[in-house]
Scaffold this motif. Structure first.
Motif, PDB file in Angstrom:
ATOM      1  N   LEU A   1       0.822  -1.207   0.000  1.00 29.10           N
ATOM      2  CA  LEU A   1       0.000   0.000   0.000  1.00 29.10           C
ATOM      3  C   LEU A   1       0.858   1.261   0.000  1.00 29.10           C
ATOM      4  CD1 LEU A   1      -2.833  -1.103   2.449  1.00 29.10           C
ATOM      5  CD2 LEU A   1      -2.936  -0.942  -0.040  1.00 29.10           C
ATOM      6  N   TYR A   2       1.976   1.228   0.704  1.00 26.83           N
ATOM      7  CA  TYR A   2       2.878   2.385   0.695  1.00 26.83           C
ATOM      8  C   TYR A   2       3.450   2.596  -0.706  1.00 26.83           C
ATOM      9  CZ  TYR A   2       6.600   5.640   1.791  1.00 26.83           C
ATOM     10  OH  TYR A   2       7.426   6.735   1.807  1.00 26.83           O
ATOM     11  N   ALA A   3       3.790   1.539  -1.397  1.00 29.09           N
ATOM     12  CA  ALA A   3       4.302   1.657  -2.769  1.00 29.09           C
ATOM     13  C   ALA A   3       3.246   2.298  -3.668  1.00 29.09           C
ATOM     14  CB  ALA A   3       4.709   0.288  -3.303  1.00 29.09           C
TER      15      ALA A   3
ATOM     16  N   SER B   1       6.509  10.501   3.654  1.00 31.36           N
ATOM     17  CA  SER B   1       7.666   9.656   3.947  1.00 31.36           C
ATOM     18  C   SER B   1       7.163   8.373   4.604  1.00 31.36           C
ATOM     19  CB  SER B   1       8.626  10.382   4.883  1.00 31.36           C
ATOM     20  OG  SER B   1       8.051  10.492   6.172  1.00 31.36           O
ATOM     21  N   ARG B   2       8.041   7.397   4.666  1.00 27.06           N
ATOM     22  CA  ARG B   2       7.695   6.124   5.316  1.00 27.06           C
ATOM     23  C   ARG B   2       7.248   6.375   6.763  1.00 27.06           C
ATOM     24  NH1 ARG B   2       8.394   1.203   4.045  1.00 27.06           N
ATOM     25  NH2 ARG B   2       9.695   1.683   2.260  1.00 27.06           N
ATOM     26  N   GLU B   3       7.954   7.231   7.494  1.00 27.43           N
ATOM     27  CA  GLU B   3       7.615   7.508   8.895  1.00 27.43           C
ATOM     28  C   GLU B   3       6.252   8.191   9.020  1.00 27.43           C
ATOM     29  OE1 GLU B   3      10.638   8.512   7.490  1.00 27.43           O
ATOM     30  OE2 GLU B   3      11.581   6.668   8.199  1.00 27.43           O
ATOM     31  N   GLU B   4       5.936   9.079   8.093  1.00 29.78           N
ATOM     32  CA  GLU B   4       4.642   9.768   8.128  1.00 29.78           C
ATOM     33  C   GLU B   4       3.489   8.822   7.819  1.00 29.78           C
ATOM     34  OE1 GLU B   4       5.454  14.262   6.586  1.00 29.78           O
ATOM     35  OE2 GLU B   4       5.920  12.646   5.159  1.00 29.78           O
ATOM     36  N   TYR B   5       3.743   7.843   6.970  1.00 28.05           N
ATOM     37  CA  TYR B   5       2.704   6.947   6.471  1.00 28.05           C
ATOM     38  C   TYR B   5       2.493   5.719   7.361  1.00 28.05           C
ATOM     39  CZ  TYR B   5       0.186   4.186   2.940  1.00 28.05           C
ATOM     40  OH  TYR B   5      -0.745   3.448   2.258  1.00 28.05           O
ATOM     41  N   MET B   6       3.585   5.100   7.795  1.00 28.36           N
ATOM     42  CA  MET B   6       3.542   3.817   8.506  1.00 28.36           C
ATOM     43  C   MET B   6       3.219   4.007   9.983  1.00 28.36           C
ATOM     44  SD  MET B   6       4.294   1.483   6.316  1.00 28.36           S
ATOM     45  CE  MET B   6       5.390   0.864   5.070  1.00 28.36           C
ATOM     46  N   ARG B   7       1.975   4.311  10.251  1.00 29.75           N
ATOM     47  CA  ARG B   7       1.543   4.540  11.627  1.00 29.75           C
ATOM     48  C   ARG B   7       0.037   4.353  11.709  1.00 29.75           C
ATOM     49  NH1 ARG B   7      -0.592   9.708  12.205  1.00 29.75           N
ATOM     50  NH2 ARG B   7      -0.365  11.028  10.398  1.00 29.75           N
ATOM     51  N   GLU B   8      -0.475   4.439  12.904  1.00 28.36           N
ATOM     52  CA  GLU B   8      -1.925   4.395  13.104  1.00 28.36           C
ATOM     53  C   GLU B   8      -2.472   5.798  12.872  1.00 28.36           C
ATOM     54  OE1 GLU B   8      -5.125   3.630  16.655  1.00 28.36           O
ATOM     55  OE2 GLU B   8      -3.285   2.453  16.654  1.00 28.36           O
TER      56      GLU B   8
END
Length: 123
Positions: free
Chosen positions: A34-36, A50-57
């Motif tokens: 989904l991030y891709a 960014s990955r950090e902004e996206y990969m969270r609750e």
């Protein structure tokens, strides 16, 4: 509204992309997938997280702000996901989608979901 047309988004999820929500590698791979999509399917000029902004609750109020304040959307369906074989909360929990409908009753309706692969537990 877009040109006086009421904009109703029939699919809105309150995601939890935090890896701690995933059941092992399959769930983590799904989040990466989904991030891709996020990275390559954004419209030109649209912010890519960014990955950090996206990969969270994600929280209900954040999703509401993005949809209601940063897009022309007038109303949504807050729809949980029943991906309970990959994620502890299904990826978009019914509790948080119901919270979206409670917090924004004039702009959001709740849509229930089931996982038929879980038999009676999934209903």
């Amino acid at each position: 509204m877009i040109d006086d047309a009421f904009v109703f988004d029939g699919v809105c999820h309150v995601f939890s992309f935090d890896k701690s929500n995933a059941f092992g590698k399959p769930g983590e791979m799904f989040i990466e997938h989904l991030y891709a999509f996020h990275q390559v399917l954004n419209a030109p000029g649209e912010k890519t997280l960014s990955r950090e902004e996206y990969m969270r609750e994600w929280h209900v109020d954040e999703i509401a702000r993005m949809i209601f304040d940063e897009s022309p959307t007038d109303m949504i369906v807050a729809q949980p996901l029943p991906l309970t074989d990959l994620f502890k909360d299904g990826l978009s929990s019914w509790e948080r989608c119901a919270e979206m409908a409670r917090r924004y009753p004039d702009r959001a309706v709740f849509w229930g979901s089931v996982n038929p692969l879980e038999g009676k537990k999934g209903a």
